[in-house]
Design a protein around this motif. Structure first.
Motif, PDB file in Angstrom:
ATOM      1  N   TRP A 561     -20.138 -17.895 -13.269  1.00  0.00           N
ATOM      2  CA  TRP A 561     -19.489 -18.853 -12.529  1.00  0.00           C
ATOM      3  C   TRP A 561     -17.719 -18.705 -13.450  1.00  0.00           C
ATOM      4  N   ILE A 562     -16.695 -19.036 -12.688  1.00  0.00           N
ATOM      5  CA  ILE A 562     -15.941 -19.370 -13.215  1.00  0.00           C
ATOM      6  C   ILE A 562     -15.176 -20.547 -12.486  1.00  0.00           C
ATOM      7  N   GLN A 563     -14.164 -21.649 -12.826  1.00  0.00           N
ATOM      8  CA  GLN A 563     -13.492 -22.383 -12.257  1.00  0.00           C
ATOM      9  C   GLN A 563     -12.558 -22.183 -12.699  1.00  0.00           C
ATOM     10  N   THR A 564     -11.464 -22.295 -12.347  1.00  0.00           N
ATOM     11  CA  THR A 564     -10.262 -22.045 -12.365  1.00  0.00           C
ATOM     12  C   THR A 564      -9.072 -21.977 -11.049  1.00  0.00           C
ATOM     13  N   ALA A 565      -8.169 -22.666 -11.668  1.00  0.00           N
ATOM     14  CA  ALA A 565      -6.907 -23.033 -11.289  1.00  0.00           C
ATOM     15  C   ALA A 565      -6.142 -21.321 -11.085  1.00  0.00           C
ATOM     16  N   HIS A 566      -5.890 -20.463 -11.589  1.00  0.00           N
ATOM     17  CA  HIS A 566      -5.764 -19.289 -12.463  1.00  0.00           C
ATOM     18  C   HIS A 566      -6.237 -17.743 -11.207  1.00  0.00           C
ATOM     19  N   PRO A 567      -7.153 -18.277 -10.126  1.00  0.00           N
ATOM     20  CA  PRO A 567      -8.569 -16.744  -9.733  1.00  0.00           C
ATOM     21  C   PRO A 567      -7.494 -15.439 -10.033  1.00  0.00           C
ATOM     22  N   GLN A 568      -5.956 -15.544  -9.543  1.00  0.00           N
ATOM     23  CA  GLN A 568      -5.781 -14.238  -9.560  1.00  0.00           C
ATOM     24  C   GLN A 568      -5.578 -13.936 -10.519  1.00  0.00           C
TER      25      GLN A 568
END
Ligand code: ADP
Ligand code: ZN
Ligand code: ZN
Length: 701
Positions: A561-568
């Motif tokens: 899992w990766i929590q990110t504000a930049h999933p793109q």
């Protein structure tokens, strides 16, 4: 008759003398002989270097003593040290003496004799043979057969869990079998990774060769242990040396194989003194050893996420590649690589630490008796403590950085200079008691998890055991000797449900029960000014992903899992497909466009001074005549700038980048520029300059 011998010693920094010194001796001493010689008022260890012509009429001081009973350091070793000193722009004596174990430098001739006579106290304890080694997979066989028949250097590009270590073990086996005096050097990036590697090597080789045939070399050993290991390698009784970057300088007269595991790891670059890259020196050393001994010395670099340099060097030979790339894409035992899930933190309420869907997934793993691992690359409770009513923040008075809030001992600690204080009761500026942590570190994540899991019971467990067990592993939790081993053992034994930690837990470990890995907040590295930051982040995330699902018999599909504000972001898209080549090729295309390494070569000159102005003035002045130096027409010298953290422990730091498309031109230029830097420091009249240093092929720009 008196002979003249040239001896390399460690001279004081910035000494006017350079290169070997001449002494007289009643014996003709072979190059590589270890001697003690007078230097000023003291006596010091030296290495006899190649013969120097007799200076006319000079009254030479005699060599004080010869370390008897120890063979001279061989020509390949001297050549390696000489090369490293030249390439990394350091004094020969500094590099040569630093490459020897510290205790060897301290013993005088009499102590040395006693040391040699001391019987080895080690019992040759019987070691249990490991279970028979596994049959190599097709991919492993392929790799091994190429290592056998081609010259290398090799880049073993193998997925996490593809069985790279098994390839190292077998390559070592073959190197030792081919030559009764053959030796192998196996390097790992971090001391933390040596014990488990050692275990596997001991299990494999101790039954046939004896326990004494394996030695370790790393900075966690006592001076006596380091000397013993060094001697065993030098005398040839140690057939296998396992170590960290310092081991690249081990004297090994029968060296036939050098393995560099996790070759992409920045720890292979020394960050002070002679700033060498052990990975790069390993490549050079392999060639040297082959040339000097007439027998091949193979070099094998291994990684699931090779450095872009090594990736580029291992492109097809038709395109100019110099390394052989050996690919092992499959995981042994069909444990599949985890499915990558991105959580868009932009869709979560502000300040969410863990998204609800991630929490639910972790909960489901625990319910099934599996383990989860949460990666947060920041230790402490919060990176900053701030006042709610005024502008006060926990700045370090000595550095241009914030002190980190550690809740465990209620301290504010600077991670750069070490300055620590108890947390103030009230704001030092306005007296308000409302001081609040900003951001989060591993301690806070651990606390948060404990709160979330309170009242939740593990199925099938009784009493106290019903609690969900959270363990944090980072530089703080492992400060005491043996703590890390003990904590890792808990994870392996299944006494932990959720493991929280920094990059320390992401690398190399063969965890068998982890089926979920989460990167809690990896975004910082996406927009760093350091052009290598994406490369490091991608490697870290791939490594972390590689800790999940290593045991197919667990049955479950594993997840990252990766929590990110930049999933793109393109980096995550490649990660999702576990597509290192796509990522690497993108990055290389960008670097080629921008003429950055590996398409150019860099060096940094760093200066420390009392004021930022002095640090920059020193660099600027030293560079003022740069255009007249050899190689200068192929060099770009950039203006002096403050370093990323410009003040540490009240010292101001500046740096100047030097770049060239030609490694040769850069080398030539730096060698000449060194003299200018020395004289600017001595005669330039700039007050307050403390020190300067050249970093060739810097990793942090
Ligand atoms: P890597 O270093 O590539 O991440 P390892 O060498 O740690 O992978 O191997 C992963 C696991 O697979 C280890 O537990 C190892 O014992 C096992 N393994 C490696 N090669 C084989 C093989 N040929 N057959 C069975 N198991 C293997
Ligand atoms: Zn305040
Ligand atoms: Zn500080």
């Amino acid at each position: 008759m008196l002979f003249t011998v040239s001896v390399v010693v460690q001279l004081p920094a910035h000494s006017a003398l350079a290169g070997p010194l001449s002494y007289s001796s009643e014996q003709a001493l072979a190059p590589g002989t270890l001697v003690r010689v007078p230097l000023g008022r003291r006596e010091t260890l030296g290495v006899v270097w190649d013969a120097a012509p007799q200076p006319d009429g000079a009254q030479l001081k005699p060599v004080a003593s010869v370390l008897e009973g120890i063979a001279p350091l061989d020509a390949a070793w001297r050549h390696l040290v000489g090369f490293a000193a030249g390439y990394y722009q350091r004094a020969l004596g500094e590099v040569a003496l630093a490459a020897l174990p510290p205790q060897l430098r301290e013993l005088d001739a009499a102590q040395w004799q006693r040391r040699l006579q001391r019987k080895s106290r080690k019992a040759e304890a019987a070691t249990e043979a490991e279970a028979p080694p596994p049959q190599p997979t097709e991919e492993q066989k392929q790799a091994l057969s190429r290592i056998r028949s081609e010259e290398g250097p090799f880049l073993l590009y193998g997925s996490t869990g593809s069985g790279k270590t098994e390839v190292y073990l077998r390559a070592v086996q073959e190197a030792l079998a081919a030559d009764p005096h053959g030796q192998a050097l196996v390097m790992v990036p971090e001391i933390n990774l040596t014990p488990q590697l050692e275990e596997r090597f001991v299990a494999r080789f101790a039954p046939a060769f004896g326990r004494h045939a394996l030695v370790s070399m790393h900075s966690g050993m006592t001076p006596a242990q380091r000397l013993a290991s060094w001697l065993a390698a030098h005398q040839g009784s140690a057939r296998i040396v396992l170590g960290t970057r310092m081991a690249v300088f081990a004297s090994m007269p029968g060296l036939r194989l050098i393995v560099v595991d996790e070759e992409h790891d920045p720890s292979y670059k020394q960050q002070e003194g002679a700033r060498y890259s052990a990975r790069d020196l390993a490549i050079y050393r392999g060639r040297l050893e082959s040339r000097h001994s007439g027998q091949p010395c193979r070099v094998l670099l291994g990684s699931a996420t090779p450095s872009l340099e090594s990736w580029h060097h291992s492109r097809p030979a038709a395109e100019g590649g110099k390394y052989q790339r050996l690919a092992m894409p499959s995981r042994v035992g069909a444990g599949r690589l985890p499915a990558v899930r991105l959580v868009d933190m932009g869709q979560q309420p502000r300040n969410t630490q863990l998204a609800p869907q991630l929490m639910a997934a972790i909960g489901a793993r625990i319910a099934r008796g599996e383990q989860a691992m949460l990666l947060l690359n920041r230790r402490g409770y919060a990176p900053v403590l701030a006042c709610g009513s005024c502008e006060w923040k926990s700045a370090c008075p000595h550095c241009s950085a914030y002190r980190v809030f550690h809740k465990i001992d209620r301290s504010l600690r600077c991670h750069h200079c070490g300055f620590a204080e108890r947390v103030p009761r009230a704001c030092p500026e306005c007296g308000d008691v409302d001081l609040a942590p900003v951001g989060r570190g591993t301690e806070r994540l651990e606390e948060h998890l404990a709160q979330l899991f309170e009242g939740i019971e593990r199925p099938g467990a009784e009493g106290e055991d019903r609690r969900v067990r959270v363990l944090r592993i980072d530089a703080d939790s492992t400060r005491h000797k043996g703590a890390l081993e003990e904590q890792l053992a808990q994870v392996h034994a299944g006494a932990v449900d959720v493991l929280v930690g920094t990059q320390m837990i992401a690398k190399g470990h063969d965890f068998r029960r982890i089926t979920l890995v989460a990167a809690v907040n990896p975004d910082g590295a996406l927009f760093s000014s350091d052009f290598r930051a994406p490369e490091r982040l991608f490697a870290l995330l791939m490594q972390a992903a590689g800790r999940a699902g290593r045991d197919a018999s667990q049955g479950a599909v594993s997840e990252m899992w990766i929590q990110t504000a930049h999933p793109q972001h393109a980096l995550f898209a490649a990660l999702r497909r576990h597509d290192y080549p796509a990522f690497a090729n993108d990055q290389l295309a960008e670097r080629m466009q921008a003429c950055m390494p590996p398409f150019s070569f860099q060096a940094l000159v760093r200066a420390d001074a009392r004021t930022q102005q002095a640090a920059q003035a020193f660099l600027t002045q030293a560079a003022s005549t740069a255009s007249e130096l050899p190689g200068a027409d192929q060099i770009v010298v950039y203006p002096a700038v403050p370093t990323a953290i410009q003040r540490v422990a009240n010292v101001e730091r500046a740096q100047m980048l030097v770049e060239s498309a030609s490694r040769g031109a850069l080398q030539q230029f730096l060698a000449a520029w060194q003299a200018v830097l020395h004289s600017t420091r001595r005669d330039g009249g700039i007050e307050g300059v403390l020190r300067w240093a050249i970093d060739v092929d810097p990793l942090m720009v």
